[in-house]
Write an enzyme that holds these catalytic residues in place. Sequence first.
Site, PDB file in Angstrom:
ATOM      1  N   ARG A 164      35.835   0.118  43.074  1.00 49.06           N
ATOM      2  CA  ARG A 164      35.081   0.469  42.045  1.00 49.06           C
ATOM      3  C   ARG A 164      34.197  -0.881  41.583  1.00 49.06           C
ATOM      4  O   ARG A 164      33.769  -0.921  40.541  1.00 49.06           O
ATOM      5  CB  ARG A 164      35.629   1.057  40.775  1.00 49.06           C
ATOM      6  CG  ARG A 164      36.205   2.338  41.031  1.00 49.06           C
ATOM      7  CD  ARG A 164      35.408   3.517  41.388  1.00 49.06           C
ATOM      8  NE  ARG A 164      35.805   4.776  41.324  1.00 49.06           N
ATOM      9  CZ  ARG A 164      36.596   5.215  42.422  1.00 49.06           C
ATOM     10  NH1 ARG A 164      36.557   4.707  43.567  1.00 49.06           N
ATOM     11  NH2 ARG A 164      37.030   6.528  42.413  1.00 49.06           N
ATOM     12  N   SER A 238      36.521   9.701  36.272  1.00 50.25           N
ATOM     13  CA  SER A 238      37.488   8.773  35.749  1.00 50.25           C
ATOM     14  C   SER A 238      37.100   7.630  34.624  1.00 50.25           C
ATOM     15  O   SER A 238      36.108   6.932  34.868  1.00 50.25           O
ATOM     16  CB  SER A 238      38.149   7.920  36.994  1.00 50.25           C
ATOM     17  OG  SER A 238      38.808   8.802  37.799  1.00 50.25           O
ATOM     18  N   GLU A 333      36.730   1.885  33.969  1.00 52.85           N
ATOM     19  CA  GLU A 333      35.761   1.934  34.919  1.00 52.85           C
ATOM     20  C   GLU A 333      34.412   2.038  34.746  1.00 52.85           C
ATOM     21  O   GLU A 333      33.341   1.586  35.262  1.00 52.85           O
ATOM     22  CB  GLU A 333      36.261   3.035  35.701  1.00 52.85           C
ATOM     23  CG  GLU A 333      35.412   3.124  37.198  1.00 52.85           C
ATOM     24  CD  GLU A 333      35.586   4.637  37.947  1.00 52.85           C
ATOM     25  OE1 GLU A 333      36.673   4.992  37.876  1.00 52.85           O
ATOM     26  OE2 GLU A 333      34.577   5.262  38.173  1.00 52.85           O
TER      27      GLU A 333
HETATM   28  N1  EPU Z   1      48.088  12.132  37.487  1.00 59.48           N
HETATM   29  C1  EPU Z   1      49.177  12.438  36.491  1.00 59.48           C
HETATM   30  N2  EPU Z   1      48.564  13.028  35.423  1.00 59.48           N
HETATM   31  C2  EPU Z   1      47.154  13.199  35.334  1.00 59.48           C
HETATM   32  C3  EPU Z   1      46.373  12.813  36.348  1.00 59.48           C
HETATM   33  C4  EPU Z   1      46.971  12.059  37.595  1.00 59.48           C
HETATM   34  O1  EPU Z   1      50.487  12.294  36.489  1.00 59.48           O
HETATM   35  O2  EPU Z   1      46.601  13.578  34.257  1.00 59.48           O
HETATM   36  C5  EPU Z   1      48.773  11.602  38.769  1.00 59.48           C
HETATM   37  C6  EPU Z   1      49.347  12.704  39.718  1.00 59.48           C
HETATM   38  O3  EPU Z   1      50.522  12.528  40.406  1.00 59.48           O
HETATM   39  C7  EPU Z   1      48.170  12.678  40.775  1.00 59.48           C
HETATM   40  C8  EPU Z   1      48.057  11.276  40.985  1.00 59.48           C
HETATM   41  O4  EPU Z   1      47.996  10.736  39.629  1.00 59.48           O
HETATM   42  O5  EPU Z   1      48.761  13.223  42.020  1.00 59.48           O
HETATM   43  C9  EPU Z   1      46.434  11.110  41.375  1.00 59.48           C
HETATM   44  O6  EPU Z   1      45.536  11.730  40.723  1.00 59.48           O
HETATM   45  P1  EPU Z   1      44.411  12.264  41.341  1.00 59.48           P
HETATM   46  O7  EPU Z   1      44.402  12.851  42.669  1.00 59.48           O
HETATM   47  O8  EPU Z   1      43.407  13.151  40.385  1.00 59.48           O
HETATM   48  O9  EPU Z   1      43.619  10.737  41.514  1.00 59.48           O
HETATM   49  P2  EPU Z   1      43.110   9.690  40.520  1.00 59.48           P
HETATM   50  O10 EPU Z   1      44.005   8.583  40.951  1.00 59.48           O
HETATM   51  O11 EPU Z   1      43.790  10.155  39.023  1.00 59.48           O
HETATM   52  C10 EPU Z   1      41.180   8.899  41.717  1.00 59.48           C
HETATM   53  C11 EPU Z   1      39.738   8.294  41.448  1.00 59.48           C
HETATM   54  C12 EPU Z   1      38.821   9.920  41.288  1.00 59.48           C
HETATM   55  C13 EPU Z   1      39.044  10.308  42.596  1.00 59.48           C
HETATM   56  C14 EPU Z   1      40.305  10.900  42.837  1.00 59.48           C
HETATM   57  C15 EPU Z   1      40.389  11.414  44.161  1.00 59.48           C
HETATM   58  C16 EPU Z   1      39.967   6.271  40.252  1.00 59.48           C
HETATM   59  C17 EPU Z   1      39.751   5.720  38.927  1.00 59.48           C
HETATM   60  N3  EPU Z   1      39.651   7.376  40.171  1.00 59.48           N
HETATM   61  O12 EPU Z   1      41.699   9.436  40.516  1.00 59.48           O
HETATM   62  O13 EPU Z   1      37.539   9.201  41.242  1.00 59.48           O
HETATM   63  O14 EPU Z   1      37.881  11.555  42.311  1.00 59.48           O
HETATM   64  O15 EPU Z   1      41.081   9.511  42.727  1.00 59.48           O
HETATM   65  O16 EPU Z   1      40.476  10.576  45.209  1.00 59.48           O
HETATM   66  O17 EPU Z   1      40.173   5.549  41.258  1.00 59.48           O
HETATM   67  C18 EPU Z   1      35.968   8.428  39.419  1.00 59.48           C
HETATM   68  O18 EPU Z   1      36.038   7.339  39.826  1.00 59.48           O
HETATM   69  O19 EPU Z   1      35.316   8.838  38.481  1.00 59.48           O
HETATM   70  C19 EPU Z   1      36.928   9.475  39.939  1.00 59.48           C
HETATM   71  C20 EPU Z   1      36.861  10.798  39.529  1.00 59.48           C
END
Ligand code: EPU
Length: 337
Positions: A164, A238, A333
């Site tokens: 990012r 995010s 972010e």
């Molecule tokens: N999780 C929780 N609770 C929550 C949310 C997530 O426990 O409320 C845990 C779960 O275990 C889940 C893991 O976190 O499996 C990962 O969650 P998710 O797949 O939703 O991905 P993220 O790491 O929360 C990142 C990016 C998103 C992107 C998704 C999918 C960042 C800051 N965010 O989110 O990007 O869509 O992966 O690849 O890296 C953005 O940057 O605006 C964005 C939406």
Amino acid sequence: MKECQPGHRVPNTFGLPATADRYIEIHDVDELHDILNSQFSILNSQLLIVGAGSNMVFTRHFPGTVLHMANRGIRLVKEHGDDLLVEAAAGEVWDDFVRHCIAQGWHGAENLVAIPGTVGAAPVQNVGAYGIEAKDIIHEVHTVELATGHEHTFSNAECHFGYRDSIFKHEAAGQFIVTSVVFRLSRTFAPNLGYRAIAEALTAAGLPSPTPVQLADTIAALRWSKLPRPEETGSAGSFFKNPVVTTEQYETLRAQHPDIVAFPVADGYKLAAGWLIEHAGWKGRSLGRAGVYEKQALVLVNRGGCSGDEVVALSDAIIADVRAKYGVTLTPEAIII
Ligand code: EPU
């Protein structure tokens, strides 16, 4: 060029009441040159470059000029065997670009479907989702240097892409306006199914070998099952980055919280910030008119009529609480103006 009246709302997906002294929409690169040549006063004011405002939190009136590139166009510029170079104008809507590529049989961008924002903002933020980042498909970034009006091309390496992050948030911040981005795509569809949630969603849908459209539709559905739709609920996607900690720190945390979610990276472990925020008890909570989204704790939302200050107050409270409970400091972010 279109100059809006003072007080015109600066677009932002959080739905915050953002205004600026001047808001100028630029429709092509010649127009940009004309503006820079004729309106030197712009360069004497503070400048802010905004795409769709999908990653910005406005806490105040911006006392300067907001520039918005609204140029359009997507074209195949070079083809060598399977390898393609495709140029897209900065003002193109990112998701329209991804869908257009799929329709043309130009592959590689499928996993980045349904990300809000514009093409010009993608390299600034190095948008990423579902196993790929914009940097993986960006060949070069065309810009104009605001102070001189000179056109300058940044190669992929010169963009200093990080998670990012890019040079456009650091050394080059506010100095260059992105006019178009050239992507390296392929005639061959080699789907990237490495992200666990994609593999699970495809299996559940009975699509072990998806077509490009099926893959994009599955990823878009997965995205919208976790993230609020900008037209319904204001947010910046995010709000925080997933923090990276040392292996030692991770082992200590894991000993105390065996179900903590983390992924190994080059310099330690990347923690799921969503997990930390949820387990600190914030998921679904509100502070004033700012809230933590019920389905994804990494997303802060506008509960209706929220101000930028309320978003920052909620963010500060979460950062302090996660630091107190886990010893990890979250970093927004989103860009706070
Ligand atoms: N999780 C929780 N609770 C929550 C949310 C997530 O426990 O409320 C845990 C779960 O275990 C889940 C893991 O976190 O499996 C990962 O969650 P998710 O797949 O939703 O991905 P993220 O790491 O929360 C990142 C990016 C998103 C992107 C998704 C999918 C960042 C800051 N965010 O989110 O990007 O869509 O992966 O690849 O890296 C953005 O940057 O605006 C964005 C939406």
